[in-house]
Motif scaffolding. Structure first.
Motif, PDB file in Angstrom:
ATOM      1  N   CYS A   1     -69.501  64.966  91.310  1.00  0.00           N
ATOM      2  CA  CYS A   1     -70.789  64.967  90.621  1.00  0.00           C
ATOM      3  C   CYS A   1     -70.669  64.255  89.277  1.00  0.00           C
ATOM      4  O   CYS A   1     -69.583  64.117  88.711  1.00  0.00           O
ATOM      5  CB  CYS A   1     -71.307  66.391  90.383  1.00  0.00           C
ATOM      6  N   ARG A   2     -71.832  63.853  88.772  1.00  0.00           N
ATOM      7  CA  ARG A   2     -71.931  63.244  87.451  1.00  0.00           C
ATOM      8  C   ARG A   2     -72.250  64.323  86.429  1.00  0.00           C
ATOM      9  O   ARG A   2     -73.130  65.140  86.625  1.00  0.00           O
ATOM     10  CB  ARG A   2     -73.026  62.185  87.447  1.00  0.00           C
ATOM     11  N   ARG A   3     -71.501  64.309  85.297  1.00  0.00           N
ATOM     12  CA  ARG A   3     -71.732  65.268  84.241  1.00  0.00           C
ATOM     13  C   ARG A   3     -72.842  64.797  83.302  1.00  0.00           C
ATOM     14  O   ARG A   3     -73.272  63.637  83.333  1.00  0.00           O
ATOM     15  CB  ARG A   3     -70.450  65.480  83.443  1.00  0.00           C
ATOM     16  N   LEU A   4     -73.271  65.742  82.455  1.00  0.00           N
ATOM     17  CA  LEU A   4     -74.333  65.430  81.496  1.00  0.00           C
ATOM     18  C   LEU A   4     -73.909  64.365  80.490  1.00  0.00           C
ATOM     19  O   LEU A   4     -74.738  63.603  80.002  1.00  0.00           O
ATOM     20  CB  LEU A   4     -74.744  66.709  80.753  1.00  0.00           C
ATOM     21  N   ASP A   5     -72.606  64.287  80.180  1.00  0.00           N
ATOM     22  CA  ASP A   5     -72.135  63.295  79.215  1.00  0.00           C
ATOM     23  C   ASP A   5     -71.881  61.932  79.843  1.00  0.00           C
ATOM     24  O   ASP A   5     -71.385  61.019  79.180  1.00  0.00           O
ATOM     25  CB  ASP A   5     -70.864  63.790  78.515  1.00  0.00           C
ATOM     26  N   GLY A   6     -72.219  61.763  81.138  1.00  0.00           N
ATOM     27  CA  GLY A   6     -72.038  60.486  81.818  1.00  0.00           C
ATOM     28  C   GLY A   6     -70.728  60.350  82.557  1.00  0.00           C
ATOM     29  O   GLY A   6     -70.552  59.400  83.324  1.00  0.00           O
ATOM     30  N   SER A   7     -69.778  61.263  82.357  1.00  0.00           N
ATOM     31  CA  SER A   7     -68.508  61.210  83.065  1.00  0.00           C
ATOM     32  C   SER A   7     -68.676  61.757  84.487  1.00  0.00           C
ATOM     33  O   SER A   7     -69.718  62.302  84.848  1.00  0.00           O
ATOM     34  CB  SER A   7     -67.441  62.007  82.311  1.00  0.00           C
ATOM     35  N   THR A   8     -67.611  61.627  85.273  1.00  0.00           N
ATOM     36  CA  THR A   8     -67.618  62.076  86.668  1.00  0.00           C
ATOM     37  C   THR A   8     -66.450  63.023  86.895  1.00  0.00           C
ATOM     38  O   THR A   8     -65.387  62.847  86.291  1.00  0.00           O
ATOM     39  CB  THR A   8     -67.511  60.876  87.622  1.00  0.00           C
ATOM     40  N   ALA A   9     -66.633  64.018  87.753  1.00  0.00           N
ATOM     41  CA  ALA A   9     -65.567  64.973  88.013  1.00  0.00           C
ATOM     42  C   ALA A   9     -65.630  65.464  89.445  1.00  0.00           C
ATOM     43  O   ALA A   9     -66.661  65.365  90.115  1.00  0.00           O
ATOM     44  CB  ALA A   9     -65.634  66.153  87.041  1.00  0.00           C
ATOM     45  N   LEU A  10     -64.489  66.007  89.894  1.00  0.00           N
ATOM     46  CA  LEU A  10     -64.361  66.619  91.218  1.00  0.00           C
ATOM     47  C   LEU A  10     -64.228  68.121  91.062  1.00  0.00           C
ATOM     48  O   LEU A  10     -63.493  68.600  90.195  1.00  0.00           O
ATOM     49  CB  LEU A  10     -63.117  66.080  91.926  1.00  0.00           C
ATOM     50  N   TRP A  11     -64.934  68.840  91.915  1.00  0.00           N
ATOM     51  CA  TRP A  11     -64.805  70.297  91.967  1.00  0.00           C
ATOM     52  C   TRP A  11     -64.359  70.690  93.381  1.00  0.00           C
ATOM     53  O   TRP A  11     -64.781  70.088  94.357  1.00  0.00           O
ATOM     54  CB  TRP A  11     -66.126  70.987  91.657  1.00  0.00           C
ATOM     55  N   ARG A  12     -63.537  71.712  93.417  1.00  0.00           N
ATOM     56  CA  ARG A  12     -63.129  72.271  94.714  1.00  0.00           C
ATOM     57  C   ARG A  12     -63.936  73.540  94.936  1.00  0.00           C
ATOM     58  O   ARG A  12     -63.762  74.526  94.220  1.00  0.00           O
ATOM     59  CB  ARG A  12     -61.635  72.545  94.724  1.00  0.00           C
ATOM     60  N   LEU A  13     -64.808  73.516  95.923  1.00  0.00           N
ATOM     61  CA  LEU A  13     -65.735  74.625  96.135  1.00  0.00           C
ATOM     62  C   LEU A  13     -65.070  75.754  96.918  1.00  0.00           C
ATOM     63  O   LEU A  13     -64.275  75.514  97.837  1.00  0.00           O
ATOM     64  CB  LEU A  13     -66.957  74.144  96.912  1.00  0.00           C
ATOM     65  N   PRO A  14     -65.385  76.995  96.585  1.00  0.00           N
ATOM     66  CA  PRO A  14     -64.905  78.124  97.393  1.00  0.00           C
ATOM     67  C   PRO A  14     -65.607  78.136  98.738  1.00  0.00           C
ATOM     68  O   PRO A  14     -66.785  77.822  98.844  1.00  0.00           O
ATOM     69  CB  PRO A  14     -65.297  79.340  96.543  1.00  0.00           C
ATOM     70  N   ARG A  15     -64.886  78.471  99.787  1.00  0.00           N
ATOM     71  CA  ARG A  15     -65.477  78.508 101.138  1.00  0.00           C
ATOM     72  C   ARG A  15     -65.303  79.889 101.745  1.00  0.00           C
ATOM     73  O   ARG A  15     -64.453  80.660 101.317  1.00  0.00           O
ATOM     74  CB  ARG A  15     -64.819  77.469 102.047  1.00  0.00           C
TER      75      ARG A  15
END
Length: 425
Positions: free
Chosen positions: A411-425
């Protein structure tokens, strides 16, 4: 907790009251202290759940693409300075501060890219040629980053490991070509009319290409050899008109000019199968054991693919968004989604307002996101079979633009950077 000692129970004379044990001085305070100590000890032993998040280096205006084999970042177009396509490895289960860059390759300074993916040991990037306005596919070596070739058209995976390039242009000078994937060497090419191309797939790979010419002639070509297999004239007399064509499973679907009917031919011999009443058909897709057609105005109609008989119809305004087994995901106004039964059209559940997340793998569960007033992003799984949503996480400081390849979310962050998250399943 205080302990009240009852002592030993005996038979005593009625005239003498039982002796009362002395109060245990300080016992309540000691008990509370023991309880607090136990709580502190348990809290220290319980692991703190930490979200696995990893930053992806993206300059302002850059585009990030999540794939099964890594993350690809394409720098923004600029008239001056260098511009690159960079490939990063996906982090492990525990994440990390920053992803590791595998390689980067130089790009032309101008031109927009629309999609990037991995295939056959290559990174394929589709972008717009600034001079001609034509979509082009550029192939890079997936391990080292060297550019192998660039050709007009959008790559399609063909049978036997081959590759097709579909170049559909409005000036009527489009082509469908087959190239040697490793070298880009042209094997064969066929001219195609604008908007008149369909692909028959077997196990996700194209094995036949269908063209409908303005004269009404429908041609079927072998995707491996480029040989013409079958040809059928669908317009009687000396006529010329635009017809839309779509291939769904083994059916070739046509909407004749000015007609309120949908005409189906069956591959491979192009035998006429049936004609069904259907007006303003925009596209069609398999749904359960039926054929779902979507009208240009948003309505849905289901047809028996064997006979063309209409099973149920809804003029709208709901429109079909996705199909999962025997469930349809439909959208109404204001991005509100609902679930319907594919065989009957009956409503099964209301899922509420969401923005759908782009999925890298078709078989992954659908995800939806929804922003909160305080700048967070709710991430939920949309379970069409059960007819419910399940909240997976609420991410802080995220604006959207998400892509998913379970269990990873980009996803794109509010500050314009990008990050990966590992979602719980």
């Amino acid at each position: 907790m205080s302990i009240i000692e009852l002592g030993e129970i005996r038979d005593e004379p009625q005239s003498l009251p039982p002796a009362r044990p002395p109060r245990a001085a300080g016992r309540p305070l000691r008990s509370v202290a023991v309880l607090l100590l136990a709580l502190v000890t348990l809290a220290g032993a319980t692991p703190v759940v930490r979200r696995a998040v990893t930053s992806v280096p993206t300059a302002p205006g850059a585009s990030a693409y999540l794939t099964e084999d890594g993350i690809v970042v394409v720098d923004a177009s600029t008239p001056t300075g260098d511009r690159y396509l960079s490939v990063y490895d996906q982090p492990g289960p525990t994440g990390g501060d920053v992803v590791r860059r595998r390689w980067r390759a130089p790009l032309d300074r101008s031109g927009d890219f629309v999609t990037v993916w991995f295939q056959r040991g290559m990174v394929l990037a589709v972008g717009v040629n600034v001079a001609s306005g034509v979509l082009e596919t550029t192939a890079f070596d997936a391990e080292m980053g060297q550019r192998r070739w660039r050709h007009p058209g959008i790559a399609q995976r063909a049978t036997d490991g081959g590759m097709l390039l579909a170049n559909d242009t409005e000036d009527g000078l489009g082509t469908v070509s087959r190239v040697e994937p490793d070298t880009g060497r042209l094997l064969w090419s066929v001219p195609v009319p604008f908007g008149g191309t369909g692909f028959h797939r077997q196990d996700g790979q194209v094995d036949q290409v269908v063209f409908v010419q303005p004269t009404g002639e429908v041609q079927v070509y072998d995707a491996d050899t480029g040989d013409l297999l079958h040809s059928v004239d669908t317009l009687p007399g000396d006529r010329s008109a635009f017809q839309r064509v779509q291939v769904v499973d083994d059916l070739v679907l046509l909407v004749p000019p000015g007609s309120t009917e949908l005409v189906a031919f069956r591959l491979p011999a192009m035998q006429r199968a049936w004609t069904s009443p259907a007006s303003l058909v925009a596209w069609a897709v398999p749904c359960a054991d039926l054929l779902c057609t979507v009208q240009q105005t948003g309505g849905i109609q289901t047809i028996d693919p064997a006979t063309g008989a209409v099973r149920w119809s809804d003029p709208g305004p709901d429109t079909l968004v996705d199909v999962r087994r025997d469930r349809l995901l439909v959208a109404a106004s204001e991005q509100r989604y609902a679930v319907r039964d594919a065989r009957t059209g009956r409503g099964r559940a209301e899922l509420g307002r969401w923005q759908l997340v782009d999925q890298v793998r078709r078989e992954d569960e659908l995800l939806g996101v929804r922003p909160t007033p305080d700048g967070r992003l709710v991430v939920a799984e949309l379970d069409l079979t059960a007819g419910r949503t399940r909240i997976l996480d609420v991410l802080p400081g995220v604006v959207g633009g998400c892509q998913a390849a379970s269990p990873v979310l980009l996803c794109r962050r509010l500050d314009g950077s990008t990050a990966l998250w590992r979602l719980p399943r």
